[in-house]
Design an enzyme around this catalytic site. Structure first.
Site, PDB file in Angstrom:
ATOM      1  N   ASP A  67       0.831  -1.206   0.000  1.00 62.71           N
ATOM      2  CA  ASP A  67       0.000   0.000   0.000  1.00 62.71           C
ATOM      3  C   ASP A  67       0.864   1.254   0.000  1.00 62.71           C
ATOM      4  O   ASP A  67       2.062   1.208   0.319  1.00 62.71           O
ATOM      5  CB  ASP A  67      -0.892  -0.020   1.259  1.00 62.71           C
TER       6      ASP A  67
ATOM      7  N   ASP B  13     -11.081   1.668  -2.839  1.00 59.38           N
ATOM      8  CA  ASP B  13     -11.574   1.341  -1.500  1.00 59.38           C
ATOM      9  C   ASP B  13     -13.096   1.312  -1.461  1.00 59.38           C
ATOM     10  O   ASP B  13     -13.691   0.901  -0.465  1.00 59.38           O
ATOM     11  CB  ASP B  13     -11.062   2.365  -0.480  1.00 59.38           C
TER      12      ASP B  13
HETATM   13  C1  GLA Z   1      -5.763   1.723   2.338  1.00 57.55           C
HETATM   14  C2  GLA Z   1      -6.192   0.525   1.512  1.00 57.55           C
HETATM   15  C3  GLA Z   1      -7.216  -0.279   2.300  1.00 57.55           C
HETATM   16  C4  GLA Z   1      -6.618  -0.707   3.611  1.00 57.55           C
HETATM   17  C5  GLA Z   1      -6.124   0.490   4.385  1.00 57.55           C
HETATM   18  C6  GLA Z   1      -5.347   0.065   5.621  1.00 57.55           C
HETATM   19  O1  GLA Z   1      -6.785   2.628   2.492  1.00 57.55           O
HETATM   20  O2  GLA Z   1      -6.685   0.936   0.266  1.00 57.55           O
HETATM   21  O3  GLA Z   1      -7.652  -1.390   1.550  1.00 57.55           O
HETATM   22  O4  GLA Z   1      -5.562  -1.608   3.359  1.00 57.55           O
HETATM   23  O5  GLA Z   1      -5.246   1.300   3.585  1.00 57.55           O
HETATM   24  O6  GLA Z   1      -4.860   1.129   6.340  1.00 57.55           O
END
Ligand code: GLA
Length: 754
Positions: free
Chosen positions: A483, A553
């Site tokens: 990420d 997300d």
């Molecule tokens: C980002 C990702 C999510 C999750 C969060 C965790 O927003 O896109 O899927 O992994 O971080 O902090």
């Protein structure tokens, strides 16, 4: 201490061999080329592959121009000659392959350089060419100074997608500053009425397909954020006119393989020539090249389709599967994964995870992924990033007990990491506050309570590699969700001399690619997902190092229909992850049935992200649909996608169809937003089937209406079509079509495919 692999300087063995370096690597050149010869005759060079011919012409004065880019021509067809420039005012309006900013150029340049004497004039002319069957190198040089540019062309024999990139060499005696370096310039056939498609978006609303007429002036798609970004995808498609559909009409398209700040400019100049220029974003760009150094640009891929946007996407998907992804030409199928993020947030321990793993395994999940919150002091988003060891309270014996538990359930194990970031509240930041991007003495802007580590610094790359190598060596981890939850701010690199600091825009991404490359070399079975606050890092650059991407997300299954529709215009469904999550959805509160959520996610690479506090009936539904998904996943992920009905622009219905490589099976997904006035769900006409083959049909979920035949020819399903009985709100159905005696063969498990 393990080494990072390549040295920063990549030595060229001949003056033309630039492909050995990563984009952006500064190369130490070992020039062997003589001075340019004046081109007295006209030259034409052509590349033919797939359904495409691309041809370049050179005028007697050495101007290198696009003379043809369209459907494939016969081998002996005449190729138009390049046109003389300078009519009537010595203004260069020719469709140049790569224009220096200088002379009489008014259009968007490909290369802008300033010399130490303040003179930026750069006029590039032909020196030599090295044509091969599927590749071409053309060397250009400034009319006076020893600035050389090698244009690289590499056409994919299967799809006709042409990779283009450039290598800019300083063979003068003095340093020079590159202020704009594009990868390539794509000139379209001379015409008006072109229509542009591009993808725009934001966090939670990525990949929205936009349409815009191309008229005089420029359209600029870009990221200035140091990362690919959510705002625009580094991709374009230009249709012949506004009547081009999924099935008909000519489309030129392209994608830039770069995950840093990038820019694509679509320009219609005063002479109505349309061109697309793309490469490093010139915004805040400055790259010093000392004598004998060179800069390589990212690759800019371009393709052509004669049969609409549908064919375009299928060509792109084939190319990405066979040429771009790790393990190409046979990338691994995506396993059905479970991810704990939406279920637990930061609030969990070993037992919580084990309980989720038990439930996930019971429905047929193949990979269990523990998301954010497992490390250091990470119980909230403001602490712990940078310290990549298990949280001692949550995992007193480390990760091994949980991983063993997951393995005993028959799943492999994956972990979330965000290695490029650091919280102020961390051991790493307290030891190395100078490792982040910053301008000394200026405030350091936090986003999601974190800073960006400078991956241009070798010590930062070494730290990331060391900590991840330790984690992956000590634990049996099959998968990392990588990420990056913020973009650059205060993009300073104070460790460098002032006139080299802006090289950060290039060197950061180069450093990131090196880390991924080295990690994959050390752990060849490791799979990686690219995520950046949802879909902020999806491009053909990162897709060379990662097996899948997280598009958004936003996991609402209805919104996802539009996001997935846009995504597939540019990228293969093989990498497009989608989770089944809880209802009401966390993002927008929408309520949908479990089967609707499943069918929406089953059009992609299926994951489960729900908290699994389900009824017995829900567990059976999930188990049934996961079993069905495993049967169809090869054609959904790697088959031919047909977007039958678009969910865009407020459409009340939508439908996709995926066809297996051999054309003998297909799956159709159909969605109804809300039935009105009792109208029946419209007939769906399939595409891409074999007209004379008889296909049996079977509903994957729900029942087919009584008047639907159980079998009929491909011609019947394509022309008569199928009527599904969807009613009510947020209803969905999926139907499998299999050539007689074929279904058994299609049941492709992941193990079988690996
Ligand atoms: C980002 C990702 C999510 C999750 C969060 C965790 O927003 O896109 O899927 O992994 O971080 O902090």
């Amino acid at each position: 201490m393990p080494s990072i692999g390549r040295s920063f300087f990549c030595l060229l063995t001949t003056s033309l061999l630039a492909g050995a370096c990563l984009p952006g690597e500064t190369q130490q050149t070992n020039a062997t080329m003589g001075s340019p010869r004046s081109a007295s005759a006209q030259h034409t060079f052509r590349l033919d592959a797939g359904n495409v011919t691309y041809a370049v012409g050179v005028t007697p004065s050495g101007s290198v121009q696009t003379v043809y880019w369209s459907a494939r021509l016969a081998a002996n067809d005449p190729i138009p000659a390049a046109e003389p420039i300078g009519r009537p005012f010595e203004i260069d309006d020719s469709p140049q392959e790569y224009a220096g900013w200088g002379g009489g150029l008014l259009a968007e340049p490909s290369l802008k350089i300033t010399f130490p004497d303040g003179n930026p004039d750069l006029v590039l002319r032909f020196v030599s060419a090295a044509p091969e069957a599927h590749t071409l190198k053309i060397v250009l040089k400034d009319i006076q100074r020893n600035v050389f540019v090698t244009l690289h062309y590499d056409i994919d024999p299967e799809t006709g997608i042409l990779a283009r990139w450039s290598n800019i060499e300083n063979r003068t005696e003095v340093p020079l500053t590159v202020e704009q370096a594009e990868s390539a310039e794509w000139n379209l056939p001379s015409a008006t009425g072109y229509s542009l498609r591009f993808l725009s978006g934001r966090w939670g609303g990525e990949d929205q397909l936009q349409t815009r007429a191309i008229t005089p002036g420029n359209t600029v798609l870009e990221s200035r954020r140091g990362f690919t970004g959510h705002e625009f995808a580094p991709w374009f498609a230009v249709a012949q006119n506004d009547r081009v559909t999924e099935q008909n009409g000519e489309v030129w398209f392209g994608a830039l393989a770069w995950g840093g700040s990038w820019r694509i400019t679509i320009e219609q100049d005063v002479m109505q020539q349309v061109k697309i220029v793309g490469g490093y974003n010139p915004f805040d760009f400055s790259y010093k090249l000392n004598p004998a150094q060179a800069l390589t640009t990212p690759k800019f891929y371009g393709g052509f389709a004669s049969h609409g946007f549908g064919e375009m996407s299928r060509i792109e998907s084939t190319f990405q599967l066979h040429r771009i992804l790790p393990h190409a030409p046979a990338p691994r199928l995506r396993p059905v994964l479970y991810n704990s993020w939406e279920a637990t947030g930061f609030n969990f321990d070993e037992t919580t995870q084990e309980k989720l793993a038990d439930k996930a395994a019971s429905i047929g999940v193949e990979r269990f992924v523990m998301d954010d919150g497992w490390f250091s002091t990470r119980a909230k988003d403001s602490s712990g990033l940078g310290d990549w060891y298990p949280n001692p309270q949550r995992f007193p014996q480390g990760l091994k007990p949980l991983i063993d538990h997951v393995h005993a359930l028959g799943m492999d194990f994956g972990l979330w990491v965000e290695p490029e970031m650091v919280n102020e509240d961390s051991e790493l930041y307290s030891k190395h506050p100078d490792w982040i991007l910053n301008f000394p003495g200026r405030p350091r802007t936090k986003a999601r309570s974190q800073f960006v580590l400078n991956l241009a610094l070798p010590e930062v790359r070494e730290y990331i590699l060391q900590t991840l190598t330790k984690l992956l060596s000590e634990n049996d981890i099959a998968f990392l969700k990588w990420d990056a939850n913020r973009n650059f701010s205060e993009p300073g690199w104070p460790q460098k001399p002032a006139d080299e600091q802006k090289q950060l825009w290039v060197a950061y991404v180069q450093g990131y690619y090196r880390v991924l490359h080295t990690l994959r070399e050390r752990f060849p079975m490791l799979e990686i997902e690219s995520c950046s606050g949802g879909g902020g890092r999806v491009d053909l650059g990162v897709m060379q190092y990662t097996d899948e991407v997280w598009p958004s997300d936003n996991t609402d299954p209805f919104d996802r229909l539009t996001i997935q529709d846009g995504f597939t215009y540019a990228y293969t469904p093989a990498v497009m992850m989608a989770w089944v999550t809880d209802s009401p959805n966390w993002y927008n509160g929408r309520q949908t049935s479990l089967s609707y959520r499943f069918l929406s996610a089953m059009q992609a690479s299926l994951g489960i992200g729900a908290n699994l506090k389900w009824t017995g009936e829900d567990f059976s539904t999930a188990k049934h649909l996961i079993t069905e998904y495993k049967r169809i996943r090869k054609m959904v992920q790697q088959g031919a996608l047909y977007r039958l009905v678009s969910p865009r622009d407020g459409s009340n219905i939508s439908s996709t169809e995926s066809v297996s490589e051999d054309g003998r099976s297909a799956v159709v997904f159909a969605f109804l937003h809300s039935q009105q006035m009792g109208y029946r769900f419209p007939t769906l006409h399939l595409q891409g089937l074999q007209p004379e083959t008889v296909y049996n049909i079977r509903a994957l979920s729900g029942n087919l209406s009584k008047d639907t035949p159980a079998q009929a020819s491909g011609a019947f399903w394509m022309h008569q079509g199928i009527r599904l009985g969807l009613t009510g709100d947020f209803s969905a159905q999926a139907v499998l079509f299999t050539a007689e005696q074929h279904e058994g063969k299609q049941e492709q498990g992941r193990t079988e495919s690996r």
